[in-house]
Design a protein around this motif. Structure first.
Motif, PDB file in Angstrom:
ATOM      1  N   GLU A 207      38.195  32.670  38.270  1.00  0.00           N
ATOM      2  CA  GLU A 207      39.360  33.033  37.464  1.00  0.00           C
ATOM      3  C   GLU A 207      39.916  31.810  36.746  1.00  0.00           C
ATOM      4  OE1 GLU A 207      42.410  35.818  36.155  1.00  0.00           O
ATOM      5  OE2 GLU A 207      40.444  36.082  37.071  1.00  0.00           O
ATOM      6  N   ARG A 208      39.987  30.712  37.479  1.00  0.00           N
ATOM      7  CA  ARG A 208      40.497  29.463  36.906  1.00  0.00           C
ATOM      8  C   ARG A 208      39.625  29.008  35.731  1.00  0.00           C
ATOM      9  NH1 ARG A 208      40.751  24.537  41.039  1.00  0.00           N
ATOM     10  NH2 ARG A 208      42.244  25.896  42.112  1.00  0.00           N
ATOM     11  N   ALA A 209      38.313  29.102  35.900  1.00  0.00           N
ATOM     12  CA  ALA A 209      37.386  28.685  34.842  1.00  0.00           C
ATOM     13  C   ALA A 209      37.515  29.591  33.617  1.00  0.00           C
ATOM     14  CB  ALA A 209      35.951  28.697  35.369  1.00  0.00           C
ATOM     15  N   GLY A 210      37.559  30.902  33.861  1.00  0.00           N
ATOM     16  CA  GLY A 210      37.666  31.841  32.745  1.00  0.00           C
ATOM     17  C   GLY A 210      38.962  31.671  31.977  1.00  0.00           C
ATOM     18  N   ILE A 211      40.061  31.409  32.676  1.00  0.00           N
ATOM     19  CA  ILE A 211      41.355  31.206  32.010  1.00  0.00           C
ATOM     20  C   ILE A 211      41.318  29.978  31.114  1.00  0.00           C
ATOM     21  CG2 ILE A 211      43.753  30.521  32.448  1.00  0.00           C
ATOM     22  CD1 ILE A 211      43.765  32.426  34.813  1.00  0.00           C
ATOM     23  N   GLN A 212      40.615  28.936  31.547  1.00  0.00           N
ATOM     24  CA  GLN A 212      40.522  27.734  30.719  1.00  0.00           C
ATOM     25  C   GLN A 212      39.852  28.041  29.375  1.00  0.00           C
ATOM     26  OE1 GLN A 212      42.515  25.424  31.346  1.00  0.00           O
ATOM     27  NE2 GLN A 212      41.405  23.718  32.267  1.00  0.00           N
ATOM     28  N   ILE A 213      38.806  28.847  29.402  1.00  0.00           N
ATOM     29  CA  ILE A 213      38.139  29.190  28.145  1.00  0.00           C
ATOM     30  C   ILE A 213      39.004  30.139  27.326  1.00  0.00           C
ATOM     31  CG2 ILE A 213      36.142  30.375  27.136  1.00  0.00           C
ATOM     32  CD1 ILE A 213      34.397  29.061  29.142  1.00  0.00           C
ATOM     33  N   PHE A 214      39.685  31.082  27.989  1.00  0.00           N
ATOM     34  CA  PHE A 214      40.620  31.942  27.269  1.00  0.00           C
ATOM     35  C   PHE A 214      41.678  31.092  26.564  1.00  0.00           C
ATOM     36  CE2 PHE A 214      45.008  33.493  27.594  1.00  0.00           C
ATOM     37  CZ  PHE A 214      44.966  34.467  26.582  1.00  0.00           C
TER      38      PHE A 214
ATOM     39  N   GLU B 147      27.568  22.501  44.960  1.00  0.00           N
ATOM     40  CA  GLU B 147      28.204  21.881  46.121  1.00  0.00           C
ATOM     41  C   GLU B 147      29.684  21.633  45.861  1.00  0.00           C
ATOM     42  OE1 GLU B 147      27.990  17.668  48.638  1.00  0.00           O
ATOM     43  OE2 GLU B 147      26.431  18.146  47.164  1.00  0.00           O
ATOM     44  N   GLY B 148      30.005  21.152  44.662  1.00  0.00           N
ATOM     45  CA  GLY B 148      31.397  20.883  44.305  1.00  0.00           C
ATOM     46  C   GLY B 148      32.238  22.139  44.279  1.00  0.00           C
ATOM     47  N   ASP B 149      31.671  23.238  43.785  1.00  0.00           N
ATOM     48  CA  ASP B 149      32.397  24.515  43.761  1.00  0.00           C
ATOM     49  C   ASP B 149      32.736  24.962  45.192  1.00  0.00           C
ATOM     50  OD1 ASP B 149      32.223  24.541  41.039  1.00  0.00           O
ATOM     51  OD2 ASP B 149      30.657  26.058  40.925  1.00  0.00           O
ATOM     52  N   LYS B 150      31.744  24.889  46.093  1.00  0.00           N
ATOM     53  CA  LYS B 150      31.966  25.329  47.477  1.00  0.00           C
ATOM     54  C   LYS B 150      33.005  24.453  48.178  1.00  0.00           C
ATOM     55  CE  LYS B 150      27.295  27.222  48.122  1.00  0.00           C
ATOM     56  NZ  LYS B 150      25.991  27.038  48.813  1.00  0.00           N
ATOM     57  N   LEU B 151      32.880  23.130  47.994  1.00  0.00           N
ATOM     58  CA  LEU B 151      33.804  22.210  48.636  1.00  0.00           C
ATOM     59  C   LEU B 151      35.224  22.412  48.112  1.00  0.00           C
ATOM     60  CD1 LEU B 151      34.072  19.807  50.598  1.00  0.00           C
ATOM     61  CD2 LEU B 151      33.707  18.294  48.642  1.00  0.00           C
ATOM     62  N   THR B 152      35.350  22.645  46.824  1.00  0.00           N
ATOM     63  CA  THR B 152      36.669  22.871  46.222  1.00  0.00           C
ATOM     64  C   THR B 152      37.334  24.109  46.812  1.00  0.00           C
ATOM     65  OG1 THR B 152      35.984  21.810  44.162  1.00  0.00           O
ATOM     66  CG2 THR B 152      37.897  23.260  44.049  1.00  0.00           C
ATOM     67  N   ALA B 153      36.564  25.184  46.929  1.00  0.00           N
ATOM     68  CA  ALA B 153      37.110  26.423  47.493  1.00  0.00           C
ATOM     69  C   ALA B 153      37.614  26.197  48.925  1.00  0.00           C
ATOM     70  CB  ALA B 153      36.054  27.514  47.465  1.00  0.00           C
ATOM     71  N   ILE B 154      36.869  25.414  49.697  1.00  0.00           N
ATOM     72  CA  ILE B 154      37.259  25.156  51.087  1.00  0.00           C
ATOM     73  C   ILE B 154      38.496  24.265  51.154  1.00  0.00           C
ATOM     74  CG2 ILE B 154      36.546  24.029  53.232  1.00  0.00           C
ATOM     75  CD1 ILE B 154      33.646  24.876  52.511  1.00  0.00           C
ATOM     76  N   LYS B 155      38.455  23.121  50.426  1.00  0.00           N
ATOM     77  CA  LYS B 155      39.535  22.143  50.526  1.00  0.00           C
ATOM     78  C   LYS B 155      40.831  22.637  49.881  1.00  0.00           C
ATOM     79  CE  LYS B 155      38.817  17.754  50.432  1.00  0.00           C
ATOM     80  NZ  LYS B 155      38.468  16.372  50.065  1.00  0.00           N
ATOM     81  N   GLN B 156      40.715  23.464  48.840  1.00  0.00           N
ATOM     82  CA  GLN B 156      41.918  23.970  48.181  1.00  0.00           C
ATOM     83  C   GLN B 156      42.325  25.347  48.705  1.00  0.00           C
ATOM     84  OE1 GLN B 156      41.441  23.684  43.903  1.00  0.00           O
ATOM     85  NE2 GLN B 156      40.849  21.537  43.987  1.00  0.00           N
ATOM     86  N   ASN B 157      41.572  25.823  49.686  1.00  0.00           N
ATOM     87  CA  ASN B 157      41.878  27.107  50.325  1.00  0.00           C
ATOM     88  C   ASN B 157      41.965  28.242  49.301  1.00  0.00           C
ATOM     89  OD1 ASN B 157      42.343  28.776  52.533  1.00  0.00           O
ATOM     90  ND2 ASN B 157      44.570  28.534  52.408  1.00  0.00           N
ATOM     91  N   ILE B 158      40.955  28.286  48.436  1.00  0.00           N
ATOM     92  CA  ILE B 158      40.862  29.373  47.464  1.00  0.00           C
ATOM     93  C   ILE B 158      39.487  30.008  47.589  1.00  0.00           C
ATOM     94  CG2 ILE B 158      42.483  28.336  45.817  1.00  0.00           C
ATOM     95  CD1 ILE B 158      40.059  27.429  44.158  1.00  0.00           C
ATOM     96  N   THR B 159      39.347  31.230  47.082  1.00  0.00           N
ATOM     97  CA  THR B 159      38.053  31.900  47.102  1.00  0.00           C
ATOM     98  C   THR B 159      37.249  31.496  45.880  1.00  0.00           C
ATOM     99  OG1 THR B 159      38.823  33.816  45.853  1.00  0.00           O
ATOM    100  CG2 THR B 159      39.113  33.880  48.263  1.00  0.00           C
ATOM    101  N   SER B 160      35.943  31.749  45.935  1.00  0.00           N
ATOM    102  CA  SER B 160      35.101  31.481  44.764  1.00  0.00           C
ATOM    103  C   SER B 160      35.522  32.357  43.594  1.00  0.00           C
ATOM    104  CB  SER B 160      33.630  31.718  45.121  1.00  0.00           C
ATOM    105  OG  SER B 160      33.419  33.037  45.588  1.00  0.00           O
ATOM    106  N   THR B 161      36.057  33.558  43.885  1.00  0.00           N
ATOM    107  CA  THR B 161      36.547  34.435  42.818  1.00  0.00           C
ATOM    108  C   THR B 161      37.749  33.808  42.126  1.00  0.00           C
ATOM    109  OG1 THR B 161      35.809  36.354  44.091  1.00  0.00           O
ATOM    110  CG2 THR B 161      37.329  36.770  42.275  1.00  0.00           C
ATOM    111  N   GLU B 162      38.613  33.166  42.909  1.00  0.00           N
ATOM    112  CA  GLU B 162      39.777  32.508  42.316  1.00  0.00           C
ATOM    113  C   GLU B 162      39.362  31.298  41.481  1.00  0.00           C
ATOM    114  OE1 GLU B 162      43.359  33.425  45.497  1.00  0.00           O
ATOM    115  OE2 GLU B 162      41.760  32.030  46.096  1.00  0.00           O
ATOM    116  N   LEU B 163      38.322  30.590  41.922  1.00  0.00           N
ATOM    117  CA  LEU B 163      37.814  29.473  41.129  1.00  0.00           C
ATOM    118  C   LEU B 163      37.215  29.984  39.820  1.00  0.00           C
ATOM    119  CD1 LEU B 163      37.335  26.419  40.977  1.00  0.00           C
ATOM    120  CD2 LEU B 163      35.152  26.772  42.155  1.00  0.00           C
TER     121      LEU B 163
END
Length: 518
Positions: A29-36, A11-27
């Motif tokens: 990307e953000r997660a993968g970059i943090q681990i990188f 639910e948090g992932d979906k809401l974040t994508a909507i409120k921050q106007n980003i796609t789930s793919t961009e979210l």
């Protein structure tokens, strides 16, 4: 810190994508970059072979993002797709296409007939196979792959959660699970990190902030909460300059029997050391001289019986009563407890033999006040609620028991969990040195002493469990695990309070030497 459920994370992932106007793919990307970034900071370009195993869902998509950025940064990366299904997530497919543009070749596809890759013990494994979405047993060929990971002895890093572990039940077999040296969890720790049957699959864990919507994080109620210093600080009650002992209540500790007076003494000392204004111990006659000699700060009332408690009578109004430590389960003690419960209206902390008596005569549970605190060790808990199939079943049964009897239950363990109705409070302090006699008696006194000072039973329990563990953590700095005894925890309670307000030490700044001039 909140511990979000699987459903709340989605639910948090979906809401974040909507409120921050980003796609789930961009979210993703953000997660993968943090681990990188986490890996890059630690590896600094080292050419250790990195084997990244990706599933075909969103966890696998995270893995592909990590692989792409590591390749771009010049690392020695080998990427594998663990092809356990014909269904692929949309974001996985997007990143699967992207990595080919980076590496100029497709990742290696693995299936039931694939040979296991060669992995040296000095290599690194990144596990991004299943994530939190797993809801069925792992296929045999994937189990063999995970066994291969473990046998390689390579450092294994899991993405979000070790693959093969469920978020709501214990796996059927250990063979179908990745044994991670380290797990990087997105935004929130997972409950499985704190349960005995599942915490072993990740030696260490860390939470990475991937920018989930702040309103969602702050406003969403979770079943479980992780209790650290930041969570208990708001509970702390400062003292007024003109306060006196009468402001901090009177704790009554009822317990002890011939040969077990130490339990009552430890509990009474803990209640006073945590801040109760007054403490009275109610003990058999044989304990009078012991208590007055060893613990002169306490007042003592004795039973008419020399060796056991047979009739509980006192002539003052206590603020709280801790009962059961070292008390025994003699027939006359059982009768005394029943008569006491029928007339008592004061807050209770119930431990040890009083719990065993309640377990034998469950009807007595109807006599205890609302929000009574029960502090059982594992066998005492089993006597109260019955056997359980796994840790998740245990939590379910304790929640049911708590709601039925309107009580607070402390599940003691490496991460002690306080349960009240449907809410879990997971403690972060404590250490293996606490596996020693009398430590539970100290906890009873700590919680009683906090209630005495005006803390609610729930706040006293959460705060008390934290301070109890923190005192033990402070004590082992000088003593080590093996030499810790219950008295040491009482002696360190004051330092536990002081630690609440201690600021993290800043690293020392060393100035570069300057050249001397003639």
């Amino acid at each position: 810190m909140k511990i979000f459920s699987k459903e709340q994370i989605y639910e948090g992932d979906k809401l974040t994508a909507i409120k921050q106007n980003i796609t789930s793919t961009e979210l993703m990307e953000r997660a993968g970059i943090q681990i990188f970034n986490w890996l890059h900071v630690r590896m600094q370009g080292a050419q250790v072979p990195i084997h990244i195993f990706c599933g075909i869902g969103n966890n696998g998509g995270d893995g592909i993002v990590i692989a792409r950025h590591l390749i771009n940064a010049g690392y020695n990366v080998k990427t594998y797709i663990v092809n356990y299904s014909t269904t692929r997530s949309k974001d996985f497919l997007v990143n699967y296409d992207l990595i080919k543009k980076t590496s100029k070749k497709w990742p290696e596809m693995m299936g039931p007939k694939s040979e296991l890759p060669v992995i040296d013990k000095d290599d690194i494994i990144v596990d991004a196979v299943f994530g939190i979405g797993l809801n069925r047993p792992v296929d045999d060929w994937v189990k063999n792959l995970f066994i291969h990971f473990k046998q390689s002895q390579a450092f294994t890093l899991s993405v979000d959660i070790p693959s093969g572990v469920y978020t709501d039940r214990v796996p059927e077999t250990e063979n179908g699970i990745v044994w991670a040296n380290y797990t990087l969890s997105f935004q929130s720790p997972k409950l499985i990190f704190f349960l005995p049957e599942t915490s072993k699959y990740s030696v260490q864990w860390e939470v990475l902030d991937i920018g989930i919507d702040r309103d969602f994080l702050s406003q969403t109620e979770t079943e479980a909460e992780l209790i650290g210093k930041n969570e208990v600080l708001p509970l702390y009650k400062p003292r007024d300059k003109y306060a006196h002992k009468g402001d901090f209540g009177h704790s009554l500790i009822i317990g002890g029997s011939y040969g077990k007076m130490g339990a009552a003494m430890l509990s009474s000392r803990a209640a006073l050391s945590i801040g109760a204004g007054l403490v009275t111990a109610f003990v058999p006659k044989c304990g009078y001289q012991i208590m007055q000699t060893v613990f002169p700060e306490a007042m003592v009332i004795t039973d008419k019986n020399d060796t056991v408690i047979s009739e509980i009578k006192y002539d003052f109004e206590p603020s709280v009563i801790g009962i059961g430590v070292g008390m025994g389960t003699e027939d006359q003690t059982i009768v005394a407890l029943e008569h006491f419960l029928k007339t008592n209206t004061k807050p209770l902390v119930v431990d040890a033999d009083a719990l065993n008596i309640l377990s034998k005569t469950k009807s007595l549970l109807t006599l205890i006040p609302k929000q009574t605190v029960l502090t059982p060790h594992p066998k005492e808990l089993e006597r109260l609620i019955g056997t359980w199939t796994d840790d998740f079943d245990k939590l379910k049964k304790v929640k049911t028991f708590s709601k039925k009897h309107n009580v607070i239950v402390v599940i003691k363990g490496a991460n002690t969990i306080t349960v009240f109705e449907d809410k879990l409070y997971v403690n972060t302090t404590g250490n293996p040195g606490m596996a020693t006699a009398g430590v539970g008696d100290v906890l009873t006194g700590v919680i009683a002493g906090l209630i005495s000072q005006g803390y609610t039973p729930l706040s006293a329990t959460i705060f008390g469990v934290y301070l109890h563990g923190k005192a033990a953590d402070i004590a082992i700095e000088d003593l080590g695990y093996q030499s810790l005894i219950a008295s040491h925890i009482i002696e360190a309670l004051g330092k536990g309070y002081i630690d609440l307000f201690k600021q993290p030490e800043m690293p020392e700044v060393v100035e570069a030497p300057t050249e001397k001039t003639n």
